[in-house]
Write a protein that holds these residues in place. Structure first.
Motif, PDB file in Angstrom:
ATOM      1  N   GLN A  32       0.836  -1.211   0.000  1.00  0.00           N
ATOM      2  CA  GLN A  32       0.000   0.000   0.000  1.00  0.00           C
ATOM      3  C   GLN A  32       0.863   1.250   0.000  1.00  0.00           C
ATOM      4  OE1 GLN A  32      -2.177  -0.582   3.611  1.00  0.00           O
ATOM      5  NE2 GLN A  32      -3.952  -1.452   2.579  1.00  0.00           N
ATOM      6  N   ARG A  33       0.456   2.217  -0.825  1.00  0.00           N
ATOM      7  CA  ARG A  33       1.198   3.455  -0.933  1.00  0.00           C
ATOM      8  C   ARG A  33       0.204   4.592  -1.149  1.00  0.00           C
ATOM      9  NH1 ARG A  33       6.391   5.062  -2.502  1.00  0.00           N
ATOM     10  NH2 ARG A  33       6.444   6.920  -3.820  1.00  0.00           N
ATOM     11  N   SER A  34       0.254   5.580  -0.279  1.00  0.00           N
ATOM     12  CA  SER A  34      -0.627   6.739  -0.436  1.00  0.00           C
ATOM     13  C   SER A  34      -0.128   7.586  -1.604  1.00  0.00           C
ATOM     14  CB  SER A  34      -0.617   7.567   0.843  1.00  0.00           C
ATOM     15  OG  SER A  34      -1.287   8.792   0.629  1.00  0.00           O
ATOM     16  N   SER A  35      -1.046   8.187  -2.363  1.00  0.00           N
ATOM     17  CA  SER A  35      -0.614   9.059  -3.461  1.00  0.00           C
ATOM     18  C   SER A  35       0.148  10.273  -2.935  1.00  0.00           C
ATOM     19  CB  SER A  35      -1.775   9.561  -4.307  1.00  0.00           C
ATOM     20  OG  SER A  35      -2.890   8.780  -4.182  1.00  0.00           O
ATOM     21  N   TYR A  36       0.005  10.547  -1.640  1.00  0.00           N
ATOM     22  CA  TYR A  36       0.784  11.632  -1.020  1.00  0.00           C
ATOM     23  C   TYR A  36       2.269  11.436  -1.296  1.00  0.00           C
ATOM     24  CZ  TYR A  36       2.838  14.456   2.748  1.00  0.00           C
ATOM     25  OH  TYR A  36       3.581  15.361   3.464  1.00  0.00           O
ATOM     26  N   ASP A  37       2.703  10.164  -1.251  1.00  0.00           N
ATOM     27  CA  ASP A  37       4.129   9.860  -1.419  1.00  0.00           C
ATOM     28  C   ASP A  37       4.634  10.151  -2.828  1.00  0.00           C
ATOM     29  OD1 ASP A  37       4.181   8.998   1.223  1.00  0.00           O
ATOM     30  OD2 ASP A  37       3.624   6.958   0.665  1.00  0.00           O
ATOM     31  N   ASP A  38       3.724  10.247  -3.789  1.00  0.00           N
ATOM     32  CA  ASP A  38       4.118  10.532  -5.178  1.00  0.00           C
ATOM     33  C   ASP A  38       3.961  12.004  -5.541  1.00  0.00           C
ATOM     34  OD1 ASP A  38       4.675   7.820  -5.736  1.00  0.00           O
ATOM     35  OD2 ASP A  38       2.551   7.421  -6.077  1.00  0.00           O
ATOM     36  N   MET A  39       3.499  12.816  -4.570  1.00  0.00           N
ATOM     37  CA  MET A  39       3.230  14.222  -4.899  1.00  0.00           C
ATOM     38  C   MET A  39       4.505  15.055  -4.868  1.00  0.00           C
ATOM     39  SD  MET A  39      -0.494  15.113  -3.290  1.00  0.00           S
ATOM     40  CE  MET A  39       0.079  15.567  -1.668  1.00  0.00           C
ATOM     41  N   HIS A 181      -4.927   0.549 -11.446  1.00  0.00           N
ATOM     42  CA  HIS A 181      -4.586   0.839 -10.053  1.00  0.00           C
ATOM     43  C   HIS A 181      -4.033  -0.357  -9.271  1.00  0.00           C
ATOM     44  CE1 HIS A 181      -6.171   4.830 -10.694  1.00  0.00           C
ATOM     45  NE2 HIS A 181      -7.257   4.292 -11.205  1.00  0.00           N
ATOM     46  N   ASP A 182      -4.201  -1.586  -9.795  1.00  0.00           N
ATOM     47  CA  ASP A 182      -3.534  -2.750  -9.192  1.00  0.00           C
ATOM     48  C   ASP A 182      -2.303  -3.128 -10.008  1.00  0.00           C
ATOM     49  OD1 ASP A 182      -5.076  -3.298  -6.984  1.00  0.00           O
ATOM     50  OD2 ASP A 182      -6.213  -4.944  -7.892  1.00  0.00           O
ATOM     51  N   GLN A 183      -2.451  -3.063 -11.345  1.00  0.00           N
ATOM     52  CA  GLN A 183      -1.412  -3.639 -12.204  1.00  0.00           C
ATOM     53  C   GLN A 183      -0.422  -2.631 -12.781  1.00  0.00           C
ATOM     54  OE1 GLN A 183      -3.779  -5.908 -15.029  1.00  0.00           O
ATOM     55  NE2 GLN A 183      -4.969  -6.741 -13.343  1.00  0.00           N
ATOM     56  N   HIS A 184      -0.786  -1.342 -12.860  1.00  0.00           N
ATOM     57  CA  HIS A 184       0.109  -0.373 -13.492  1.00  0.00           C
ATOM     58  C   HIS A 184       0.352   0.876 -12.660  1.00  0.00           C
ATOM     59  CE1 HIS A 184      -0.829  -2.855 -17.067  1.00  0.00           C
ATOM     60  NE2 HIS A 184       0.390  -2.521 -17.421  1.00  0.00           N
ATOM     61  N   ASN A 192       1.280  11.611 -15.991  1.00  0.00           N
ATOM     62  CA  ASN A 192       0.927  11.620 -14.568  1.00  0.00           C
ATOM     63  C   ASN A 192       1.109  10.226 -13.969  1.00  0.00           C
ATOM     64  OD1 ASN A 192      -0.132  14.381 -14.662  1.00  0.00           O
ATOM     65  ND2 ASN A 192      -1.785  13.478 -15.862  1.00  0.00           N
ATOM     66  N   THR A 193       1.667  10.191 -12.750  1.00  0.00           N
ATOM     67  CA  THR A 193       1.862   8.901 -12.094  1.00  0.00           C
ATOM     68  C   THR A 193       0.509   8.292 -11.737  1.00  0.00           C
ATOM     69  OG1 THR A 193       3.947   9.668 -11.197  1.00  0.00           O
ATOM     70  CG2 THR A 193       2.958   7.753 -10.129  1.00  0.00           C
ATOM     71  N   ILE A 194       0.294   7.048 -12.145  1.00  0.00           N
ATOM     72  CA  ILE A 194      -0.953   6.359 -11.794  1.00  0.00           C
ATOM     73  C   ILE A 194      -0.867   5.961 -10.319  1.00  0.00           C
ATOM     74  CG2 ILE A 194      -2.393   4.320 -12.193  1.00  0.00           C
ATOM     75  CD1 ILE A 194      -1.551   4.321 -15.040  1.00  0.00           C
TER      76      ILE A 194
ATOM     77  N   LEU B  57      -1.264   8.757 -24.350  1.00  0.00           N
ATOM     78  CA  LEU B  57      -1.623   8.582 -22.939  1.00  0.00           C
ATOM     79  C   LEU B  57      -0.811   7.419 -22.365  1.00  0.00           C
ATOM     80  CD1 LEU B  57      -5.537   8.902 -22.984  1.00  0.00           C
ATOM     81  CD2 LEU B  57      -3.860  10.699 -22.634  1.00  0.00           C
ATOM     82  N   CYS B  58      -0.646   6.368 -23.142  1.00  0.00           N
ATOM     83  CA  CYS B  58       0.045   5.171 -22.665  1.00  0.00           C
ATOM     84  C   CYS B  58       1.438   4.996 -23.287  1.00  0.00           C
ATOM     85  CB  CYS B  58      -0.771   3.919 -22.975  1.00  0.00           C
ATOM     86  SG  CYS B  58      -2.321   3.824 -22.059  1.00  0.00           S
ATOM     87  N   HIS B  59       1.594   5.358 -24.568  1.00  0.00           N
ATOM     88  CA  HIS B  59       2.858   5.121 -25.266  1.00  0.00           C
ATOM     89  C   HIS B  59       3.805   6.316 -25.159  1.00  0.00           C
ATOM     90  CE1 HIS B  59       1.823   1.416 -27.516  1.00  0.00           C
ATOM     91  NE2 HIS B  59       0.593   1.902 -27.540  1.00  0.00           N
TER      92      HIS B  59
END
Lengths: 261, 144
Positions: A32-39, A181-184, A192-194, B57-59
């Motif tokens: 688990q990682r809060s999006s806060y950590d990526d801000m 949100h689980d896989q990428h 933008n960081t997912i 968006l992805c590539h």
């Protein structure tokens, strides 16, 4: 191709689809990682200082609403619940909760509205209205720093229903929540960081919105993005998704009112 | 559902709303969806427009003028060397036929989708003409 081959192809696709859906597992607690950590540091600083956090303006409104007599009962929240700092400490971290009277889940917003109707003889407040955001922000603040703890024994069916929705591919772009949100998570979608998608800071101030918003507003944004039919605010589907997401974020620290890009 | 006429060793795909049938051979669609070759200049516009082609968006791609590129999918650099025109067409039309669990949407398919928003229902992400333009452009990306 014969209709039979068409049908066989369809059946094959369904088998593949269900195999993929069954393969994924819930995000493990240790990841688990809060999006806060990526801000960015500036965005973190905005969340961290109450004098800079725009969400605190809604909190102040919410505190005033908490003390204001309302409805034909002319009763304030504080008349029954007293000082929210004591009575509401840690409460929002347990929502959605199981409502014995309804025999199902109730969100924080749903509980505020039920209390208004049943105890204040007041009208319900609409999702994203200034008043409902203010009251929910004020209540959520009383859980800041508290670990999320959803009643998984009583809400097991709702959590499972939310998980199914989370994993369902949908929309013209044919994506599931889980695929991003689980896989990428951690990858870049349009730069933008997912995020992992944890609802540990709602209601929150989103720079993109330039306002405070609820988790359901955010969920609806994502559904629009994948060009899927949307779910209504307060619908069974969004409540199930919200319950699953809060369970998935179990143990994480509440940050409300958070700031997000 | 109407089905296209069969050709030996080929797997024709059933026609859907706004989607004409096409013939798949292996991992490729040999024939142009429109019967003509696309325009690479228009194709570049589509690929780099995040509201039309959605590709960036992805590539990531060799387009220094396009900010905010994605990192979720292979770099488009050298796509025209890695794949033939017919293979590129297959991957844009319906990449799930090559990689079943891909996150890439099928750009020319309107069936086997769930809960599509009303304004997009029955419509492919790109038209046959747009796909031919994109294929023509990707085929020019030869640098590795």
């Amino acid at each position: 191709m014969s209709p039979m081959r068409c049908a066989a192809l369809l059946a094959g696709l369904l088998i593949v689809a269900s195999a993929i859906a069954g393969a994924s597992e819930d995000l493990p607690r240790e990841k688990q990682r809060s999006s806060y950590d990526d801000m960015a540091p500036a965005t973190r600083a905005m969340q961290d200082a109450d004098t800079d956090n725009p969400g605190m303006l809604w909190v102040l409104d919410g505190e005033a609403l908490w003390r204001a007599k309302t409805g034909s009962a002319a009763r304030a929240c504080a008349d029954c619940h007293g000082d929210a700092k004591q009575s509401m400490a840690g409460v929002a971290a347990r929502y959605p909760a199981f409502d014995a009277k309804r025999g199902g889940p109730v969100t924080l917003e749903g509980r505020i509205n039920a209390c208004r109707v049943e105890n204040q003889n007041a009208q319900t407040l609409a999702y994203e209205s200034r008043e409902l955001l203010a009251l929910s922000a004020y209540l959520a603040l009383q859980s800041r720093g508290k670990p999320i703890a959803i009643d998984e024994k009583k809400l097991g069916e709702t959590i499972a229903a939310g998980r199914d929705i989370f994993r369902q591919r949908q929309g013209q772009l044919n994506l599931s929540c889980a695929q991003c949100h689980d896989q990428h998570y951690g990858g870049k979608l349009a730069g933008n960081t997912i995020p992992q998608g944890h609802p540990n800071g709602y209601p929150l101030y989103r720079l993109e919105w330039q306002t405070l918003g609820s988790l359901q507003r955010r969920l609806r944004n994502c559904l629009t993005g994948i060009r899927a039919e949307n779910h209504a605010y307060g619908s069974r589907e969004l409540i199930a998704l919200e319950t699953y997401l809060m369970w998935r974020a179990r143990g994480m620290s509440m940050e409300s009112p958070a700031v997000r890009p | 559902m109407a089905c296209a006429a069969t050709v030996a060793l080929a797997a024709p795909v059933c026609a859907q709303n706004d989607v004409k049938s096409y013939e798949v051979r292996g991992d490729a669609i040999p024939q142009s969806l429109t019967g003509t070759t696309g325009d690479p200049t228009r194709g570049r516009e589509i690929v780099t427009n995040r509201f039309v082609g959605l590709c960036m968006l992805c590539h990531t791609g060799p387009f220094p003028d396009v900010p905010q590129q994605g990192t979720l999918a292979p770099d488009l650099k050298g796509a025209g060397t890695r794949w033939s025109v017919a293979q590129l067409r297959m991957r844009i039309v319906d990449s799930s036929r090559v990689v079943p669990d891909t996150i890439m949407p099928a750009y020319y398919r309107t069936d086997h989708l769930q809960r599509v928003a009303p304004q997009f229902r029955g419509k492919p992400v790109l038209t046959a003409e747009q796909i031919e333009d994109v294929v023509a452009f990707l085929a020019t990306l030869k640098e590795n």
